[in-house]
Design a protein around this motif. Structure first.
Motif, PDB file in Angstrom:
ATOM      1  N   MET A   1      33.350  36.961  43.627  1.00 57.73           N
ATOM      2  CA  MET A   1      34.702  36.245  43.452  1.00 57.73           C
ATOM      3  C   MET A   1      35.679  36.921  42.853  1.00 57.73           C
ATOM      4  O   MET A   1      36.994  36.920  43.119  1.00 57.73           O
ATOM      5  N   VAL A   2      35.383  37.231  41.680  1.00 55.19           N
ATOM      6  CA  VAL A   2      36.441  38.154  40.594  1.00 55.19           C
ATOM      7  C   VAL A   2      36.950  39.507  41.388  1.00 55.19           C
ATOM      8  O   VAL A   2      38.219  39.709  41.536  1.00 55.19           O
ATOM      9  N   ALA A   3      35.995  40.155  42.210  1.00 55.35           N
ATOM     10  CA  ALA A   3      36.291  41.211  43.035  1.00 55.35           C
ATOM     11  C   ALA A   3      37.245  40.998  44.216  1.00 55.35           C
ATOM     12  O   ALA A   3      38.343  41.705  44.374  1.00 55.35           O
ATOM     13  N   ALA A   4      37.149  39.811  44.778  1.00 52.74           N
ATOM     14  CA  ALA A   4      38.008  39.079  45.784  1.00 52.74           C
ATOM     15  C   ALA A   4      39.405  38.975  45.244  1.00 52.74           C
ATOM     16  O   ALA A   4      40.248  39.350  45.835  1.00 52.74           O
ATOM     17  N   TRP A   5      39.560  38.467  44.355  1.00 54.13           N
ATOM     18  CA  TRP A   5      40.860  38.119  43.603  1.00 54.13           C
ATOM     19  C   TRP A   5      41.386  39.525  43.137  1.00 54.13           C
ATOM     20  O   TRP A   5      42.869  39.493  43.214  1.00 54.13           O
ATOM     21  N   VAL A   6      40.673  40.491  42.777  1.00 48.64           N
ATOM     22  CA  VAL A   6      41.270  41.767  42.296  1.00 48.64           C
ATOM     23  C   VAL A   6      41.700  42.264  43.688  1.00 48.64           C
ATOM     24  O   VAL A   6      42.783  42.912  43.600  1.00 48.64           O
ATOM     25  N   LEU A   7      40.941  42.408  44.674  1.00 44.04           N
ATOM     26  CA  LEU A   7      41.643  42.887  45.894  1.00 44.04           C
ATOM     27  C   LEU A   7      42.672  42.214  46.135  1.00 44.04           C
ATOM     28  O   LEU A   7      43.726  42.840  47.048  1.00 44.04           O
ATOM     29  N   ILE A   8      42.793  40.947  46.055  1.00 40.96           N
ATOM     30  CA  ILE A   8      44.140  40.123  46.494  1.00 40.96           C
ATOM     31  C   ILE A   8      45.185  40.595  45.819  1.00 40.96           C
ATOM     32  O   ILE A   8      46.202  40.853  46.151  1.00 40.96           O
ATOM     33  N   GLY A   9      45.188  40.806  44.532  1.00 43.85           N
ATOM     34  CA  GLY A   9      45.985  41.319  43.560  1.00 43.85           C
ATOM     35  C   GLY A   9      46.416  42.703  44.027  1.00 43.85           C
ATOM     36  O   GLY A   9      47.640  42.940  43.978  1.00 43.85           O
ATOM     37  N   LEU A  10      45.697  43.620  44.293  1.00 37.94           N
ATOM     38  CA  LEU A  10      45.928  44.834  44.615  1.00 37.94           C
ATOM     39  C   LEU A  10      46.470  44.992  45.775  1.00 37.94           C
ATOM     40  O   LEU A  10      47.604  45.737  46.080  1.00 37.94           O
ATOM     41  N   GLY A  11      46.371  44.094  46.883  1.00 41.81           N
ATOM     42  CA  GLY A  11      46.921  44.086  48.114  1.00 41.81           C
ATOM     43  C   GLY A  11      48.354  43.649  48.006  1.00 41.81           C
ATOM     44  O   GLY A  11      49.371  44.128  48.628  1.00 41.81           O
ATOM     45  N   LEU A  12      48.545  42.504  47.249  1.00 41.47           N
ATOM     46  CA  LEU A  12      49.884  42.094  46.810  1.00 41.47           C
ATOM     47  C   LEU A  12      50.901  43.022  46.120  1.00 41.47           C
ATOM     48  O   LEU A  12      52.057  43.539  46.490  1.00 41.47           O
ATOM     49  N   PHE A  13      50.203  43.984  45.304  1.00 41.47           N
ATOM     50  CA  PHE A  13      50.863  44.884  44.376  1.00 41.47           C
ATOM     51  C   PHE A  13      51.265  45.924  45.262  1.00 41.47           C
ATOM     52  O   PHE A  13      52.345  46.472  45.380  1.00 41.47           O
ATOM     53  N   CYS A  14      50.433  46.647  46.180  1.00 41.02           N
ATOM     54  CA  CYS A  14      50.780  47.466  47.241  1.00 41.02           C
ATOM     55  C   CYS A  14      51.893  47.175  48.214  1.00 41.02           C
ATOM     56  O   CYS A  14      52.544  47.795  48.517  1.00 41.02           O
ATOM     57  N   PHE A  15      51.549  45.929  48.854  1.00 44.07           N
ATOM     58  CA  PHE A  15      52.629  45.324  49.770  1.00 44.07           C
ATOM     59  C   PHE A  15      53.752  45.169  49.300  1.00 44.07           C
ATOM     60  O   PHE A  15      54.928  45.484  49.752  1.00 44.07           O
ATOM     61  N   GLY A  16      54.021  44.566  47.921  1.00 40.64           N
ATOM     62  CA  GLY A  16      55.232  44.285  47.245  1.00 40.64           C
ATOM     63  C   GLY A  16      55.929  45.692  46.837  1.00 40.64           C
ATOM     64  O   GLY A  16      57.204  45.824  46.829  1.00 40.64           O
ATOM     65  N   GLY A  17      55.216  46.762  46.557  1.00 41.42           N
ATOM     66  CA  GLY A  17      55.654  47.946  46.135  1.00 41.42           C
ATOM     67  C   GLY A  17      56.097  48.883  47.427  1.00 41.42           C
ATOM     68  O   GLY A  17      57.137  49.642  47.194  1.00 41.42           O
ATOM     69  N   ALA A  18      55.934  48.390  48.435  1.00 44.91           N
ATOM     70  CA  ALA A  18      56.484  48.947  49.824  1.00 44.91           C
ATOM     71  C   ALA A  18      57.818  48.627  50.061  1.00 44.91           C
ATOM     72  O   ALA A  18      58.764  49.265  50.545  1.00 44.91           O
ATOM     73  N   PHE A  19      58.246  47.473  49.782  1.00 40.87           N
ATOM     74  CA  PHE A  19      59.679  47.111  49.662  1.00 40.87           C
ATOM     75  C   PHE A  19      60.508  47.776  49.106  1.00 40.87           C
ATOM     76  O   PHE A  19      61.607  48.088  49.873  1.00 40.87           O
ATOM     77  N   PRO A  20      60.574  48.090  47.882  1.00 38.52           N
ATOM     78  CA  PRO A  20      61.677  48.902  47.320  1.00 38.52           C
ATOM     79  C   PRO A  20      61.639  50.103  47.705  1.00 38.52           C
ATOM     80  O   PRO A  20      62.983  50.766  47.783  1.00 38.52           O
TER      81      PRO A  20
ATOM     82  N   ALA B   1      52.239  49.678  52.757  1.00 40.39           N
ATOM     83  CA  ALA B   1      51.929  48.348  53.413  1.00 40.39           C
ATOM     84  C   ALA B   1      50.645  48.215  53.795  1.00 40.39           C
ATOM     85  O   ALA B   1      49.995  47.120  54.009  1.00 40.39           O
ATOM     86  N   ALA B   2      50.262  49.301  54.776  1.00 43.28           N
ATOM     87  CA  ALA B   2      49.149  49.138  55.384  1.00 43.28           C
ATOM     88  C   ALA B   2      47.698  48.906  54.478  1.00 43.28           C
ATOM     89  O   ALA B   2      46.958  48.203  54.676  1.00 43.28           O
ATOM     90  N   PHE B   3      47.892  49.707  53.143  1.00 43.94           N
ATOM     91  CA  PHE B   3      46.817  49.400  52.296  1.00 43.94           C
ATOM     92  C   PHE B   3      47.004  48.283  51.466  1.00 43.94           C
ATOM     93  O   PHE B   3      45.941  47.454  51.526  1.00 43.94           O
ATOM     94  N   GLY B   4      48.105  47.513  51.425  1.00 45.30           N
ATOM     95  CA  GLY B   4      48.302  46.139  50.787  1.00 45.30           C
ATOM     96  C   GLY B   4      47.823  45.412  51.705  1.00 45.30           C
ATOM     97  O   GLY B   4      47.100  44.445  51.330  1.00 45.30           O
ATOM     98  N   ALA B   5      47.947  45.202  52.926  1.00 42.57           N
ATOM     99  CA  ALA B   5      47.608  44.465  53.918  1.00 42.57           C
ATOM    100  C   ALA B   5      45.969  44.189  54.156  1.00 42.57           C
ATOM    101  O   ALA B   5      45.325  43.463  54.018  1.00 42.57           O
ATOM    102  N   LEU B   6      45.554  45.632  54.053  1.00 40.94           N
ATOM    103  CA  LEU B   6      43.979  45.768  54.056  1.00 40.94           C
ATOM    104  C   LEU B   6      43.414  45.067  52.770  1.00 40.94           C
ATOM    105  O   LEU B   6      42.385  44.518  53.124  1.00 40.94           O
ATOM    106  N   PHE B   7      43.812  45.572  51.670  1.00 42.48           N
ATOM    107  CA  PHE B   7      43.175  44.953  50.703  1.00 42.48           C
ATOM    108  C   PHE B   7      43.448  43.660  50.366  1.00 42.48           C
ATOM    109  O   PHE B   7      42.397  42.892  49.906  1.00 42.48           O
ATOM    110  N   PHE B   8      44.590  42.837  50.858  1.00 44.02           N
ATOM    111  CA  PHE B   8      44.620  41.582  50.794  1.00 44.02           C
ATOM    112  C   PHE B   8      43.785  40.890  51.998  1.00 44.02           C
ATOM    113  O   PHE B   8      43.030  39.687  51.439  1.00 44.02           O
TER     114      PHE B   8
END
Length: 131
Positions: free
Chosen positions: A1-20, A116-123
């Motif tokens: 369960m913790v790993a799932a939330w880590v992946l979600i956080g990593l996905g949001l981080f990567c996807f959010g970093g793609a915008f700037p 963005a692709a890695f962010g979406a994949l991790f999420f």
């Protein structure tokens, strides 16, 4: 369960970093339309470990502040030291100046796509494991 939330956080981080990164790439691509054009000069040459060379282009902006940018790396010297080079720069210095003769590189948009692709994949991996 913790790993799932880590992946979600990593996905949001990567996807959010793609915008700037996208905003920066878009500003650099459109800089010749809205930026200020000036003439600089090749101040130095930088050699990479792979044998490519890029020129350091120095220029003075409208407030007489000396700034610098780089040309795209290539296998040969594009501009000799001291050669005048036209550049487009942002008067508010939000993005790096671009050499007027060089076309925009797709590499910046590729980096945005990969982030963005890695962010979406991790999420998606995290979301499927968490729910």
């Amino acid at each position: 369960m913790v790993a799932a939330w880590v992946l979600i956080g990593l996905g949001l981080f990567c996807f959010g970093g793609a915008f700037p990164l996208y905003v920066r790439a878009n500003r650099r691509r459109t800089l010749p339309r809205w930026g200020t054009r000036t003439t600089g000069w090749c101040a130095n040459l930088n050699w990479t470990t792979r044998g490519s060379v890029s020129c350091v282009i120095a220029y003075d902006d409208a407030t007489n502040v000396r700034r610098a940018t780089r040309s795209a790396p290539g296998k040969s010297i594009k501009y000799a030291v001291g050669t005048p080079v036209d550049v487009f720069y942002d008067p508010q210095a939000r993005v790096e100046a671009v050499v007027a003769e060089e076309r925009f590189s797709w590499v910046e948009y590729f980096v945005v796509f990969v982030a963005a692709a890695f962010g979406a994949l991790f999420f998606l991996l995290g979301a499927s494991a968490a729910f």
